[in-house]
Design an enzyme around this catalytic site. Structure first.
Site, PDB file in Angstrom:
ATOM      1  N   ASN A  72      -0.647   4.362  -8.257  1.00  0.00           N
ATOM      2  CA  ASN A  72      -0.859   5.620  -8.968  1.00  0.00           C
ATOM      3  C   ASN A  72      -1.947   6.462  -8.320  1.00  0.00           C
ATOM      4  O   ASN A  72      -1.903   7.695  -8.355  1.00  0.00           O
ATOM      5  CB  ASN A  72      -1.217   5.343 -10.430  1.00  0.00           C
ATOM      6  CG  ASN A  72      -0.093   4.679 -11.196  1.00  0.00           C
ATOM      7  OD1 ASN A  72       1.033   4.623 -10.734  1.00  0.00           O
ATOM      8  ND2 ASN A  72      -0.417   4.163 -12.376  1.00  0.00           N
ATOM      9  N   ASN A 172       4.792   7.284  -4.946  1.00  0.00           N
ATOM     10  CA  ASN A 172       4.719   6.112  -5.820  1.00  0.00           C
ATOM     11  C   ASN A 172       5.190   6.475  -7.224  1.00  0.00           C
ATOM     12  O   ASN A 172       4.693   7.437  -7.811  1.00  0.00           O
ATOM     13  CB  ASN A 172       3.274   5.595  -5.891  1.00  0.00           C
ATOM     14  CG  ASN A 172       3.122   4.452  -6.883  1.00  0.00           C
ATOM     15  OD1 ASN A 172       3.495   3.321  -6.604  1.00  0.00           O
ATOM     16  ND2 ASN A 172       2.572   4.734  -8.058  1.00  0.00           N
ATOM     17  N   GLU A 173       6.164   5.740  -7.742  1.00  0.00           N
ATOM     18  CA  GLU A 173       6.600   5.825  -9.146  1.00  0.00           C
ATOM     19  C   GLU A 173       6.728   7.272  -9.628  1.00  0.00           C
ATOM     20  O   GLU A 173       6.181   7.646 -10.675  1.00  0.00           O
ATOM     21  CB  GLU A 173       5.647   5.024 -10.037  1.00  0.00           C
ATOM     22  CG  GLU A 173       5.677   3.540  -9.734  1.00  0.00           C
ATOM     23  CD  GLU A 173       4.821   2.693 -10.683  1.00  0.00           C
ATOM     24  OE1 GLU A 173       4.105   3.265 -11.532  1.00  0.00           O
ATOM     25  OE2 GLU A 173       4.873   1.457 -10.570  1.00  0.00           O
ATOM     26  N   TYR A 244       6.762  -6.191 -13.440  1.00  0.00           N
ATOM     27  CA  TYR A 244       5.708  -7.104 -13.875  1.00  0.00           C
ATOM     28  C   TYR A 244       6.212  -7.847 -15.110  1.00  0.00           C
ATOM     29  O   TYR A 244       6.943  -7.277 -15.928  1.00  0.00           O
ATOM     30  CB  TYR A 244       4.426  -6.340 -14.237  1.00  0.00           C
ATOM     31  CG  TYR A 244       3.824  -5.579 -13.085  1.00  0.00           C
ATOM     32  CD1 TYR A 244       2.976  -6.206 -12.170  1.00  0.00           C
ATOM     33  CD2 TYR A 244       4.097  -4.223 -12.899  1.00  0.00           C
ATOM     34  CE1 TYR A 244       2.415  -5.502 -11.114  1.00  0.00           C
ATOM     35  CE2 TYR A 244       3.549  -3.520 -11.850  1.00  0.00           C
ATOM     36  CZ  TYR A 244       2.705  -4.164 -10.951  1.00  0.00           C
ATOM     37  OH  TYR A 244       2.155  -3.474  -9.900  1.00  0.00           O
ATOM     38  N   GLU A 292       5.946  -3.736  -5.551  1.00  0.00           N
ATOM     39  CA  GLU A 292       5.005  -4.149  -6.606  1.00  0.00           C
ATOM     40  C   GLU A 292       5.681  -5.224  -7.444  1.00  0.00           C
ATOM     41  O   GLU A 292       6.740  -4.969  -8.035  1.00  0.00           O
ATOM     42  CB  GLU A 292       4.593  -2.975  -7.502  1.00  0.00           C
ATOM     43  CG  GLU A 292       3.647  -1.986  -6.847  1.00  0.00           C
ATOM     44  CD  GLU A 292       3.070  -0.980  -7.845  1.00  0.00           C
ATOM     45  OE1 GLU A 292       2.898  -1.341  -9.037  1.00  0.00           O
ATOM     46  OE2 GLU A 292       2.798   0.161  -7.422  1.00  0.00           O
ATOM     47  N   GLN A 352      -1.856  -7.237  -7.070  1.00  0.00           N
ATOM     48  CA  GLN A 352      -2.400  -6.815  -5.792  1.00  0.00           C
ATOM     49  C   GLN A 352      -3.045  -8.009  -5.102  1.00  0.00           C
ATOM     50  O   GLN A 352      -2.746  -9.140  -5.465  1.00  0.00           O
ATOM     51  CB  GLN A 352      -3.368  -5.670  -6.022  1.00  0.00           C
ATOM     52  CG  GLN A 352      -2.670  -4.428  -6.558  1.00  0.00           C
ATOM     53  CD  GLN A 352      -3.559  -3.206  -6.653  1.00  0.00           C
ATOM     54  OE1 GLN A 352      -4.640  -3.127  -6.071  1.00  0.00           O
ATOM     55  NE2 GLN A 352      -3.112  -2.229  -7.424  1.00  0.00           N
TER      56      GLN A 352
END
Length: 499
Positions: A72, A172-173, A244, A292, A352
């Site tokens: 982000n 990103n996203e 996740y 991710e 991470q």
């Protein structure tokens, strides 16, 4: 004890495994950079301020590629803030994580750290508040040999040779409402196309990752990938996946079944990519970058309280999940799932690497240590290079709260270049060991030379700075014959070699 059988044949190859399957991620978030990889003045810091105790642990993971600088964070980041003399770099508000960025680590510093860590840089460009021109400029700055304003600026900043960064993320996203510069699929597809064109015109040797959905639960999932790729298919090489998992209901059996969802997620994205390929009659196949992935849920409440106590702080201890033994089992299962889809999942970055939902933790006034999830990643990275073989597995199943017919044993197999064979296996059964019979019909003369198991009586067991070895792999005397025993609730590495 329950029974399982695994059949392997050297001719049934899924794919050559891309080493970048064992990548990771460093974002300017929390203590990943500051007091994570970088802490001038710490007793373990080298002359550039990088913690050598962290570097030692990273090198043991053998991480082939590390995504940077976000996440982000990147959607509001100007890469120019992180170059030039450190005392002239601006401090900025980071709106992504409600903190203050000092910019003491930027592109040059991270490239230097990556060289020390024996990893390649996977660089994300800002397509939130940034433009295709900004993306073009950083490729020229980083990769062009010299003779232009930007490449000569790099040389004047101390880097005579190009950084030669080969792998780039296009934002990103970008589907997320939380993202700076959120876009519709069409808007993102168009800006990704134009950025990709400019970037590859500067350096045709680079590979590009387009943003897929931020997760399987996004309302636009599937439709997003289809429309984005309809715009940029000819200019990109990969599409990203993020996921996740968390055991929020404290149901270990259901938590360990999460990889059934992961496998379906991968196969759905593959189907969408190939649908666009068919529509375009394209020869090129878009591959997957799972840039991710991890367990993430332990730290959510403490992060909310921290923001209230320390608004706009620097290097706040955000997203510092303390991982349990059961988290390590799920990480092992996720790695097995990637290996079984190695024909399309070519890149994967555990999010991470240090402190932030990470396998490595640091104490700013102390040392560094490995969390429970460190070990499956380390062992897969070390012994999971070669060809992924198709596993034919039969075993008992059970139902969980959200999943049906969950196999009690899951496994992947890797045929290594030296003729050796490695099997990674998880026994999901929390109460019983598993007798795994191995049918290695096309492998003559292989002997089991090592069996390591990660197991613990307490699924909530953790590693700490004071007790860093509480959860770590232990050697099991290798059994000779057609069967091995997998302890209850265990991650196992079985290594075979020709005698």
């Amino acid at each position: 004890m329950h029974k399982a059988k695994l059949v392997l044949d050297r001719d049934y190859v899924i794919a050559d495994i891309d080493p970048r399957l064992y990548g990771s991620f460093i974002e300017h978030l929390g203590r990943a950079v500051y007091t994570g990889i970088y802490q001038p003045g710490h007793p373990a810091a080298d002359s550039e301020g990088f913690r050598q105790d962290v570097l030692d642990l990273v090198r043991k993971l053998d991480v082939p590629v590390t995504r940077y600088p976000g996440g982000n964070f990147v959607s509001g980041y100007d890469w120019r803030d992180g170059i030039g003399p450190k005392d002239q770099r601006p401090q900025r508000l980071d709106l992504a994580w409600k903190t203050t960025e000092t910019n003491q680590v930027g592109l040059h510093e991270f490239v230097s750290w990556a060289q020390k860590a024996n990893t390649q840089v996977m660089y994300a460009v800002n397509l939130g508040t940034g433009t295709p021109a900004d993306a073009r400029d950083i490729v020229e700055y980083a990769n062009h040999p010299g003779g232009t304003q930007l490449s000569d600026l790099r040389r004047s900043n101390g880097a005579r040779d190009p950084f030669d960064i080969k792998l780039w993320c296009l934002g990103n996203e970008m589907d997320g409402a939380w993202q700076m510069g959120t876009k519709t699929a069409y808007e993102y597809g168009r800006v990704a196309t134009e950025a990709a064109k400019l970037m590859k015109w500067v350096d045709p040797s680079i590979e590009l990752v387009a943003c897929g959905s931020s997760g399987l639960g996004m309302s636009t999932f599937g439709e997003w990938e289809y429309q984005v790729l309809s715009e940029c298919y000819d200019h990109v090489d990969y599409v990203s996946l993020h996921t996740y998992y968390g055991n929020r209901n404290n149901d270990t059996n259901d938590f360990l079944a999460s990889t059934m969802d992961l496998d379906q997620f991968i196969k759905t994205v593959v189907a969408v990519c190939d649908a666009v390929r068919g529509k375009k009659r394209a020869k090129k196949r878009i591959q997957l970058s799972f840039d991710e992935w991890n367990v993430w849920y332990h730290s959510n409440q403490q992060d909310e309280q921290l923001y209230r106590r320390q608004p706009w702080g620097t290097a706040l201890p955000l997203l510092e999940d303390i991982y349990t033994f059961e988290d390590a089992l799920l990480v092992g299962l996720m790695l097995i799932t990637f290996l079984k889809n190695a024909d399309r999942v070519r890149i994967a970055c555990m999010a991470q690497l240090v402190n932030v939902i990470a396998p490595i933790m640091t104490n700013p006034e102390g040392g560094a240590w490995a969390q429970t999830i460190y070990y499956p990643l380390m062992q897969a990275s070390r012994w999971g290079r070669g060809q992924s073989l198709q596993p034919v597995l039969t075993c008992d199943t059970h139902d969980t709260a959200q999943h049906e017919a969950v196999p009690l044993v899951d496994a992947a197999a890797v045929l290594q270049d030296n003729g050796g064979l490695t099997i990674f296996a998880v026994n999901r059964d929390l109460a019983r060991s598993a007798e795994l019979t191995l049918d290695l019909r096309s492998f003559d003369g292989l002997t089991l030379v090592e069996h390591q198991a990660l197991t613990h009586e307490d699924v909530k067991a953790v590693n700490t700075e004071q007790h860093p070895d509480n959860v770590m792999p232990k050697a099991i005397p290798p059994m000779q014959g057609a069967a091995v025993v997998l302890p209850k609730a265990s991650w196992n590495v079985l290594r075979y070699r020709k005698q």
